[in-house]
Design a protein around this motif. Sequence first.
Motif, PDB file in Angstrom:
ATOM      1  N   LYS A 110       0.832  -1.206   0.000  1.00  0.00           N
ATOM      2  CA  LYS A 110       0.000   0.000   0.000  1.00  0.00           C
ATOM      3  C   LYS A 110       0.867   1.257   0.000  1.00  0.00           C
ATOM      4  N   GLU A 111       1.942   1.220   0.775  1.00  0.00           N
ATOM      5  CA  GLU A 111       2.839   2.378   0.855  1.00  0.00           C
ATOM      6  C   GLU A 111       3.460   2.680  -0.505  1.00  0.00           C
ATOM      7  N   ILE A 123       1.313  -1.321 -11.750  1.00  0.00           N
ATOM      8  CA  ILE A 123       0.727  -2.513 -12.357  1.00  0.00           C
ATOM      9  C   ILE A 123       1.397  -3.723 -11.717  1.00  0.00           C
ATOM     10  N   PRO A 124       0.634  -4.520 -10.935  1.00  0.00           N
ATOM     11  CA  PRO A 124       1.218  -5.720 -10.323  1.00  0.00           C
ATOM     12  C   PRO A 124       1.264  -6.863 -11.323  1.00  0.00           C
ATOM     13  N   ASP A 136      -7.921 -16.143  -5.477  1.00  0.00           N
ATOM     14  CA  ASP A 136      -7.564 -15.509  -4.202  1.00  0.00           C
ATOM     15  C   ASP A 136      -6.441 -14.494  -4.374  1.00  0.00           C
ATOM     16  N   VAL A 137      -5.430 -14.855  -5.139  1.00  0.00           N
ATOM     17  CA  VAL A 137      -4.283 -13.966  -5.340  1.00  0.00           C
ATOM     18  C   VAL A 137      -4.717 -12.698  -6.080  1.00  0.00           C
ATOM     19  N   VAL A 138      -5.452 -12.859  -7.165  1.00  0.00           N
ATOM     20  CA  VAL A 138      -5.909 -11.704  -7.935  1.00  0.00           C
ATOM     21  C   VAL A 138      -6.820 -10.821  -7.092  1.00  0.00           C
ATOM     22  N   ARG A 139      -7.709 -11.440  -6.335  1.00  0.00           N
ATOM     23  CA  ARG A 139      -8.633 -10.664  -5.498  1.00  0.00           C
ATOM     24  C   ARG A 139      -7.883  -9.831  -4.463  1.00  0.00           C
ATOM     25  N   GLU A 140      -6.966 -10.447  -3.736  1.00  0.00           N
ATOM     26  CA  GLU A 140      -6.280  -9.728  -2.662  1.00  0.00           C
ATOM     27  C   GLU A 140      -5.386  -8.612  -3.197  1.00  0.00           C
ATOM     28  N   ILE A 141      -4.704  -8.855  -4.293  1.00  0.00           N
ATOM     29  CA  ILE A 141      -3.843  -7.809  -4.852  1.00  0.00           C
ATOM     30  C   ILE A 141      -4.677  -6.707  -5.483  1.00  0.00           C
ATOM     31  N   SER A 142      -5.765  -7.078  -6.154  1.00  0.00           N
ATOM     32  CA  SER A 142      -6.630  -6.082  -6.783  1.00  0.00           C
ATOM     33  C   SER A 142      -7.235  -5.144  -5.748  1.00  0.00           C
ATOM     34  N   GLU A 143      -7.539  -5.670  -4.574  1.00  0.00           N
ATOM     35  CA  GLU A 143      -8.093  -4.832  -3.515  1.00  0.00           C
ATOM     36  C   GLU A 143      -7.116  -3.743  -3.072  1.00  0.00           C
ATOM     37  N   LEU A 144      -5.838  -3.995  -3.262  1.00  0.00           N
ATOM     38  CA  LEU A 144      -4.793  -3.054  -2.841  1.00  0.00           C
ATOM     39  C   LEU A 144      -4.329  -2.141  -3.969  1.00  0.00           C
ATOM     40  N   THR A 145      -4.807  -2.407  -5.193  1.00  0.00           N
ATOM     41  CA  THR A 145      -4.273  -1.726  -6.377  1.00  0.00           C
ATOM     42  C   THR A 145      -5.383  -0.954  -7.082  1.00  0.00           C
ATOM     43  N   PRO A 146      -5.385   0.382  -6.986  1.00  0.00           N
ATOM     44  CA  PRO A 146      -6.467   1.163  -7.597  1.00  0.00           C
ATOM     45  C   PRO A 146      -6.379   1.271  -9.116  1.00  0.00           C
TER      46      PRO A 146
END
Length: 539
Positions: free
Chosen positions: A252-253, A266-267, A318-328
Amino acid sequence: MNIMKTSLKFLFVSVLAVYTMSCEEQYPPTNLANNHIIPKPASVVATHGTFVLDKDAVIFYDSGNEDLKKNAGYLAGLLRPSTGFVIETKATSQNPGDGIYLTTGADKDSLLGEGGYELVISEKQVKISSPHPDGVFYGIQTVRQLLPADIESKDDTTREKWFLPTGRIRDWPEYQHRGAMLDVSRHFFGVETVKRFIDYLALYKFNVLHLHLSDDQGWRIEIESWPNLARHGGSTEVGGGEGGYYTKDDYKEIVEYAADHHITVIPEIDMPGHTNAALASYPELNCDGKARELYTGTKVGFSTLCTDKEIVYEFVDDVVREISELTPGPWFHIGGDESHSTDHDDYVRFVNRAREIVNSYGKKVIGWDEIAHADVNSEDVVQFWARENNALQGVKKGARVIMSPSSHAYMDIKYDSTTVLGLTWAGLTEVDDAYNWDPVALVDGIEKIDIIGVEAPLWTETIESLDDIEYMTFPRLPGYAEIGWTATENRFWEDYKVRLGKQKERFETMDVNYYKSPLVPWQDEEDIFIDEQKEGEVK
């Protein structure tokens, strides 16, 4: 030689002192046309006056615009250490007529678009206007480069006045996507190193940071639903070092810091190949149900997720969901390259499923050019790196393209045969090779309308420190910025190498460990000043 250098510097400082002290209205003669801005602006008109930045400097911004308030704070924070000035920031409801003024009041129907800006410098005011805060931020970078290199100093330089040449610059980007990729998987780099990399991108008007977060050698981001990915899969790196990973707060930082610099993260989670770190962390991701050993070498193409098992798609979800939640940002990169151990039909089926998962979380797919074998469409982006036929196949299916040709744009490739760091599998890439290519002319059949932009990747098999990152990216990085920003018809190596050479003192003030290419005429600022006086270029 040292005596001559000292004499030139004394002359440079003496001339400035004479102009500054002789009378209040008389300052060093300046010519905006003699700028060495990178990327090269679209239009520059000089008016041969001087704006003076002194201890009374104020940065104004449009009232009620929080993005401009952040931009004003960023600029003040940039100027304060080296100038020693307080530099206030103030909201205003109208053009103040003096100081530095940041505004989004530019014509929205002009050529500027969202990323363009107009910079007008008079004796009284520096005005940066754009239809969008992004453009204002890019205008700030232009002002930054127009100031002397020691504006980059973290210490008070004791200068009482700083000078800017007057005139007008109108400028806008050629491509919407101007990116660099940092591989944090082969070797892990902490948050502060990534922030430093973002600082460099911001200076040259990049707007994308692509983070390669997983590979055979390491998994670098915390996933709460699959915790062993980071704890075990992130525990090592190439060569057997201790590795590391980003907690969600770390990530997030990074994302927030990038956003403050008008850069989208872009992750990338590479799959179904380049997945040994995941396969070592969870045995059920393997077809035989057995965990793989951690890998610290540099071979590619040997690993694959078991594409027949439904648990694999639960893992991806799960991986896409968790990273997407952190990536606007709008993009999620699924990798897809060098999956040599995956059967072709299995590969296509996996990529199609992965695309659906990414889309279900409101993100659009980017993948390396191999994903063109799957059912990509106009919502997807194919990142060309190796095979022209793949990129062409993607375009025929409606996908757009990011140009990252390994023969020109890979920053991990050696400059020449004597370069200690880097690889040679894509040849050698000196500074001129890195600059002298046109995204539109690269692949027959791919037109400009198909290309969203350019990206320069830095893979890190041989890169272990910030010094290593700097050495391999500088001085190639500014050239990639110019390819993405400046129209091809306005780019010329003979002109560019001179402007690049004049970045020498800025690199050194910023403490950048750069490669001193023999192809570039490196110059200190006092030498530039003396040369211009001799040639009569400054009146």
